[in-house]
Each structure stands twice: as C-alpha cells, then as structure tokens.
Design a protein around this motif. Sequence first.
Motif, PDB file in Angstrom:
ATOM      1  N   LYS A   1       0.802  -1.221   0.000  1.00  0.00           N
ATOM      2  CA  LYS A   1       0.000   0.000   0.000  1.00  0.00           C
ATOM      3  C   LYS A   1       0.838   1.275   0.000  1.00  0.00           C
ATOM      4  O   LYS A   1       0.316   2.359  -0.235  1.00  0.00           O
ATOM      5  CB  LYS A   1      -0.940   0.001   1.211  1.00  0.00           C
ATOM      6  N   ARG A   2       2.133   1.159   0.277  1.00  0.00           N
ATOM      7  CA  ARG A   2       2.992   2.338   0.365  1.00  0.00           C
ATOM      8  C   ARG A   2       4.253   2.114  -0.453  1.00  0.00           C
ATOM      9  O   ARG A   2       4.888   1.067  -0.362  1.00  0.00           O
ATOM     10  CB  ARG A   2       3.365   2.633   1.819  1.00  0.00           C
TER      11      ARG A   2
ATOM     12  N   ALA B   1       1.398   7.029  -0.937  1.00  0.00           N
ATOM     13  CA  ALA B   1       0.269   6.129  -0.698  1.00  0.00           C
ATOM     14  C   ALA B   1      -1.029   6.858  -1.006  1.00  0.00           C
ATOM     15  O   ALA B   1      -1.195   8.033  -0.649  1.00  0.00           O
ATOM     16  CB  ALA B   1       0.264   5.650   0.755  1.00  0.00           C
ATOM     17  N   ASP B   2      -1.937   6.184  -1.678  1.00  0.00           N
ATOM     18  CA  ASP B   2      -3.259   6.737  -1.994  1.00  0.00           C
ATOM     19  C   ASP B   2      -3.178   8.089  -2.686  1.00  0.00           C
ATOM     20  O   ASP B   2      -3.968   9.003  -2.419  1.00  0.00           O
ATOM     21  CB  ASP B   2      -4.106   6.867  -0.720  1.00  0.00           C
TER      22      ASP B   2
ATOM     23  N   LYS C   1      -4.105  13.497  -5.318  1.00  0.00           N
ATOM     24  CA  LYS C   1      -5.364  13.688  -4.571  1.00  0.00           C
ATOM     25  C   LYS C   1      -5.282  14.946  -3.743  1.00  0.00           C
ATOM     26  O   LYS C   1      -4.208  15.368  -3.346  1.00  0.00           O
ATOM     27  CB  LYS C   1      -5.641  12.477  -3.663  1.00  0.00           C
TER      28      LYS C   1
END
Length: 294
Positions: A46-47, A60-61, A294
């Motif tokens: 995830k990272r 991440a994200d 984001k």
Amino acid sequence: MTMLALATVLLIGITACSKKAEQGPNSNASTTFMHLHGLGYSADGKRLFIPVHNGLQVYADGSWNEGMGFTAVDDGFYSSGHPAPGSKYKNPLGLVKSTNDGKTITVLALEGEVDLHGMTAGYRTHTLYLANPELNSKMKQSGLFYSKDEGKTWTNSPATGLKGQMTAIAAHPSDASIAAVGTTTGAYLTRDYGQRFTPLVPEQPVSALTFTDSGNVLAATSGPNAALLEINIESKQSLAIQMPSKDTITYVVQNPANPKELALATEPKDVYLSTNRGATWIQIAEKGKTINLK
C-alpha cells in the motif's frame, strides 16, 4: 576489476545517505528532493518508499508523506547512512533496522564504523549482500560480502566472473544463495552467494535491477538501445516492458502484493507508477518534486 574498485564505484543508494533517527508523518504538501536513493514497497503493497538525502518519502493513496529508509524486506527495512544532527546514534549509523516505517530503529552492527551504501537484502530471507567500502571490525577487507544473521557475521565472496563497474545489486526474495549485480558491461547472476557470476544481460550497460516476487529479474539497460526487461533466470528469456520515457532508469521495483504494479525512477529524478505492468504509467514526481494526485 578488483573488488576494491567494485566497492568504490558502487553507490546505488538502496540505503539513504542521511537519516533522521525518529520521524513521524508529515503533511502531503508537495516537496522537492535533491537526491533519490532507491525504491521499495511495504509488505502490504500500500505504500511506495523512496529514500532521499534527508530521510524517506512515502507515497500512498495518491499523496506523499515522510518516513525513513532503507532496503525493504517483508517485516520492515534495513538501512545505513548518517544520523541527524543531535541524534543519540553514532556517525555513521552502520547497519540498522526498523519495523515501523522508521519511527524507531535498532542498531544491528558497525555503528560508528562505516556507511553501507551498496547494500541489499532478500525480501523474505533477509540475507544481506553488500559491497564493503573499507576495512572494519566485521569485514577485514573491501569487496563483496553476505550475511545470513543480520550483520553479526559476514562472509567474503570472490565474485568470479563479474566484470565492469557495479551499478546495482539485488537479492532473490526467497532463495538466499541467489543475487544479481548490474555493471557497466551487463547484468550477472550468482547462485552460490557470490562465489561465481554468469552473464544474464551481456554486453549492455545496466543502470538498475531488482527481483520480482516470482524470482525473475527486472533489468534496465542504458544507452542508445535502452530497455526495461523482465528476465527468467532459468531460461534466460526476456520480455520487454514499455518505458515511460527515454531517460535512464536508476531504480525499479515491483509491488510484492500486486505483481502488475511497478514503480521506477529516472536520472532527472522523475518517478513513475504503473498498475498494469508498464502498459501505462502515471508520473508521481518530476525532477525531484513530488506530485500529489489527490
């Protein structure tokens, strides 16, 4: 070329040059890094970790934060380098390990003795390989060494068959005896802890390489015919992967939790991410400046 020369030229940065002893998350504001020292994923995929000169950037994200680094393994990462001013740790750090993204570290060996630039570790085996730059209390000569006990003891490898100046090194994720080295003359594979090396990518300068989770090698060549190749180490067959730019690739890594996800960095400090094995790429850093999506 002698192993002294190999150790001298190997500055591959899977360990960062400068670290903070403890560092929590930062805001996701865009930041700029002067030097980029590697790539690696967390065990859950995830990272994406990117060690830079003064610590670790974590993607991440779609956003960036700070951490510390690194050569990533399944329960954390190993590291080396120099502590921050005022730190309780000796300079250089020697070999350290963190299991919590760098919030805290444990000193394993060689504190105050040596900065281990040319270091890698098997993702699951935790076997360490490094090009030792100088005599120290654990290694009485320069050259290629490996350790199976987190740096308590080190064994010298003669590296017979290895040619050219070393540019990259990677350890097999699950077979401790297998490692790959990139040089100015190609990529080379060892199956006996660095005793002997055989050509994997002959007569092409290799700028970056890593092992995939399945045990293939991802190798980036440089020059007029630069390519990103996935090589089966048993058959020696290779498959070309589309590159996001013509710039020389300096680091490449696969997500251990998602084999289709790749990340790479290039000489201008651009960083790219692909979730479909190179069919398309998104840029997450440009010339050292992080890009938040984001």
